[in-house]
Design a protein around this motif. Structure first.
Motif, PDB file in Angstrom:
ATOM      1  N   SER A  55       6.467   0.881  -0.944  1.00  0.00           N
ATOM      2  CA  SER A  55       6.218  -0.245  -0.040  1.00  0.00           C
ATOM      3  C   SER A  55       5.118  -1.129  -0.604  1.00  0.00           C
ATOM      4  O   SER A  55       4.292  -0.692  -1.407  1.00  0.00           O
ATOM      5  N   HIS A  56       5.124  -2.357  -0.149  1.00  0.00           N
ATOM      6  CA  HIS A  56       4.024  -3.252  -0.482  1.00  0.00           C
ATOM      7  C   HIS A  56       2.813  -2.795   0.318  1.00  0.00           C
ATOM      8  O   HIS A  56       2.924  -2.421   1.480  1.00  0.00           O
ATOM      9  N   ASN A  57       1.670  -2.811  -0.309  1.00  0.00           N
ATOM     10  CA  ASN A  57       0.445  -2.400   0.343  1.00  0.00           C
ATOM     11  C   ASN A  57      -0.099  -3.572   1.150  1.00  0.00           C
ATOM     12  O   ASN A  57      -0.114  -4.708   0.666  1.00  0.00           O
ATOM     13  N   LEU A  58      -0.552  -3.301   2.360  1.00  0.00           N
ATOM     14  CA  LEU A  58      -1.060  -4.368   3.224  1.00  0.00           C
ATOM     15  C   LEU A  58      -2.319  -5.026   2.673  1.00  0.00           C
ATOM     16  O   LEU A  58      -2.611  -6.175   2.994  1.00  0.00           O
ATOM     17  N   HIS A  59      -3.063  -4.321   1.839  1.00  0.00           N
ATOM     18  CA  HIS A  59      -4.282  -4.894   1.265  1.00  0.00           C
ATOM     19  C   HIS A  59      -4.016  -5.632  -0.041  1.00  0.00           C
ATOM     20  O   HIS A  59      -4.818  -6.471  -0.448  1.00  0.00           O
TER      21      HIS A  59
END
Length: 147
Positions: free
Chosen positions: A70-74
């Motif tokens: 997944s893409h990291n939120l940060h």
């Protein structure tokens, strides 16, 4: 011996080993029972956000590495491969763990992951294997039951 498989398709092959894994390493077993959300796994599988590397010996599942991509939120410019579960039957431990780790890393890269995170329990520690594969100690995680 090791192949990427659909977790949805091999669920019933994995469940006995998953239960052994839980018995060996899970905390708070008297309060937290193993109850995988197979529907959520199937959703991740369908979306291409799940990697399940499965090791078999004569058809029997003897180990697995499951990563969630997944893409990291940060760091929205990066995809992270975060391990969900990693386990090898005790009698197969050694080189098979290394092979699963390398296979998972290769698949994660193929899906565009630029970072791979692996968790290791302090009481079932396989840090030496991770360090051998150039993983660095990054974070500590603490647990507290709120029962």
């Amino acid at each position: 011996m090791i192949e990427r498989e659909s977790l949805t398709n091999c669920r019933y092959d994995i469940e006995p080993l998953l239960f052994e894994h839980w018995k060996e390493v899970a905390a708070n077993q008297d309060q937290i029972k193993l109850n995988p959300d197979w529907e959520k796994y199937a959703e991740l599988d369908r979306s291409g956000s799940l990697i399940a590397m499965i090791a078999r010996d004569q058809g029997e599942v003897i180990g697995y590495l499951v990563l969630i991509i997944s893409h990291n939120l940060h760091y929205k410019d990066h995809k992270f491969a975060q391990n969900d579960v990693f386990y090898v039957k005790p009698e197969y431990r050694g080189a098979l763990g290394d092979e699963l780790l390398k296979a998972g890393e290769k698949e994660a890269r193929s899906l565009g992951a630029s970072v791979m995170l692996m968790n290791a329990k302090v009481y079932a520690d396989y840090s030496p294997m991770l360090e051998k594969h150039n993983f660095d100690l990054f974070e500590k995680v603490y647990i507290k039951g709120l029962f």
